[in-house]
Write an enzyme that holds these catalytic residues in place. Structure first.
Site, PDB file in Angstrom:
ATOM      1  N   ASP A  68       3.369   2.034   2.034  1.00  0.00           N
ATOM      2  CA  ASP A  68       4.808   2.332   2.396  1.00  0.00           C
ATOM      3  C   ASP A  68       5.724   2.756   1.099  1.00  0.00           C
ATOM      4  O   ASP A  68       6.744   3.705   1.513  1.00  0.00           O
ATOM      5  CB  ASP A  68       5.512   0.674   2.500  1.00  0.00           C
ATOM      6  N   ASN A 122       2.715  -1.825  -0.057  1.00  0.00           N
ATOM      7  CA  ASN A 122       2.077  -1.891   1.104  1.00  0.00           C
ATOM      8  C   ASN A 122       2.268  -3.327   1.710  1.00  0.00           C
ATOM      9  O   ASN A 122       2.340  -4.029   0.728  1.00  0.00           O
ATOM     10  CB  ASN A 122       0.642  -1.196   1.301  1.00  0.00           C
ATOM     11  N   LYS A 123       1.803  -3.445   2.917  1.00  0.00           N
ATOM     12  CA  LYS A 123       1.853  -4.553   3.506  1.00  0.00           C
ATOM     13  C   LYS A 123       1.258  -5.691   2.740  1.00  0.00           C
ATOM     14  O   LYS A 123       0.250  -5.477   2.108  1.00  0.00           O
ATOM     15  CB  LYS A 123       1.338  -4.688   4.909  1.00  0.00           C
TER      16      LYS A 123
END
Lengths: 296, 296
Positions: A198, A208-209
């Protein structure tokens, strides 16, 4: 729909989206700017320019942990701010054209980054990934003809992994579909871990997630490489110290209710650069510093 | 209900249970053996003894990754096999009494282990845990008067963590309730990681709900200790090499359907001994070997 409604609706769509990755949402934001350039009811060029830039600023911060939204919209705003349009027609045209150009550039960069990842990994590998990434998906599609296997997490609470699995299934790529908690066990079976991003922080850390940090730890412990693959528009100059992780609606967890229970939905996590073996973007791969390497 | 129905139903209840931990299920198995001792319709002492031992063997392997079920039922079977009953009445009485004695011993051991964990951790800590454990729950309850905070995962797919959170809420213990994927991020906030065990292998490795390995990795990376707390009946003599992880119904994942998608539900994972800082049971804590320590 009036101008204010259009702006608010488009921004909210970005906030609520759990189907698309950061690059796709950045292009959605550009689409919104292009459409608003055409549809905005203002008829004075200077006022229109001001309205476009105000809308851009709203979109820029819609998903604060997704750098490409911020970066591509900022790039658009910089160029639109530099225009000196004589007519609204000219401004409408240029606003849409710049959005299109940036969007095309993003698609091209994602594609190039995916090709570089596929080249680095090579055919016949079992790749474990987490959450949804259009870049990772393209890397899988590139590798499909030569053979590739996927291990995909469901990615609670947004369940973005279900989408990733469906896309791979359509491409006839064998998918082992697991809970996030099985990332450790299945890292022992995989050949390589590959995730999108991200945001990439200035010190090389990955945003990121949530769960990506766990995959990186498991990959390191299991002796498989952990690669990050994304277009360079995902980079920001600052480090983890000045980065705040986005928290989304805790109701997404469907937690048991209780006076002493606080559901937490920190949607992203930070993987320190020391756990990353290579960063791959449209220009190629950059490897982590090793005793026998001069990379940073 | 005839004898065969009783046996089959009781075994299936153990297989399907996602509410209770391994120690509780072991005691459920003993309850079943006690009840069957009383209710079984056979009137010949030798035949009754044979039927009881056959039922014990069925229960022993109902949940192959939960050592206390195997160990306590085996202990019961060894003692029942050694009886030389003159009448069925005597055998029925002894079968039930031995089950009760083993069950009481298990409850006592869990309690003692929980006290030892509470003593080791001390008041005022934020404890992160994964899945459901009656021993961990008792440790929380012991620490509650002096102050303790909990970080609890939902524990997909069985969602055992929801139960853990409800129990803690009833005891007025503040709970941060998270997805399994947030284990990494929240390990940075916790003071200590504490989990129960389904089985402890001969080499000190932990078999527990999938995700425990990830928590151990995150705890090590974040510099907080990772403790395992369980009654000694959870130990088995063999190591990870001869241990097969239990796979439960893949339908529990509610995966997207697709010809190339295989849902995987490996319910447990193995945390190697090198990631564990202390093993706590009813006799106290045993620490991992360190340069300045003589423990193994």
């Amino acid at each position: 729909m009036d101008d204010a409604e259009f702006r608010s609706l488009h921004r909210q769509e970005l906030v609520d989206d759990r189907i698309n990755g950061a690059s796709q949402l950045a292009r959605r934001a550009l689409d919104g700017l292009a459409e608003f350039s055409g549809s905005c009811s203002i008829e004075d060029p200077a006022e229109l320019q001001e309205a476009l830039l105000a809308f851009a600023e709203e979109l820029q911060y819609a998903r604060p942990n997704m750098a490409p939204i911020h970066n591509l919209v900022e790039r658009w705003a910089d160029r639109v701010a530099g225009l000196e349009p004589a007519t609204t027609a000219e401004l409408r045209h240029d606003g849409a054209a710049i959005a299109q150009e940036l969007s095309d550039g993003s698609i091209h960069a994602v594609s190039r980054a995916a090709c570089e990842a596929a080249r680095l990994i090579g055919p016949g590998a079992t790749i474990i990934t987490h959450s949804l990434s259009s870049t990772v998906l393209e890397a899988f599609l590139t590798l499909a003809p030569a053979g590739v296997d996927a291990i995909i997490t469901e990615s609670r609470p947004g369940l973005e992994g279900r989408n990733q699995a469906r896309h791979l299934d359509q491409a006839h790529i064998p998918v082992s579909f697991i809970t996030d908690a099985q990332l450790g066990h299945f890292s022992r079976i995989a050949d390589v871990a590959l995730v999108g991003a991200d945001t990439l922080l200035g010190d090389g850390a990955l945003v990121n997630k949530a769960g990506s940090y766990l995959l990186a730890l498991a990959a390191r412990d299991c002796g498989i490489p952990f690669y990050v693959c994304c277009e360079s528009f995902k980079q920001v100059p600052y480090g983890a110290a000045s980065f705040e992780l986005e928290t989304l609606d805790p109701a997404e967890l469907d937690a048991p209710r209780g006076r002493y229970i606080t559901p937490c939905n920190v949607y992203f996590d930070i993987t320190p650069a020391r756990l990353i073996d290579a960063w791959i973007d449209e220009t190629g791969a950059r490897y982590a510093a090793r005793a026998d390497s001069d990379a940073t």
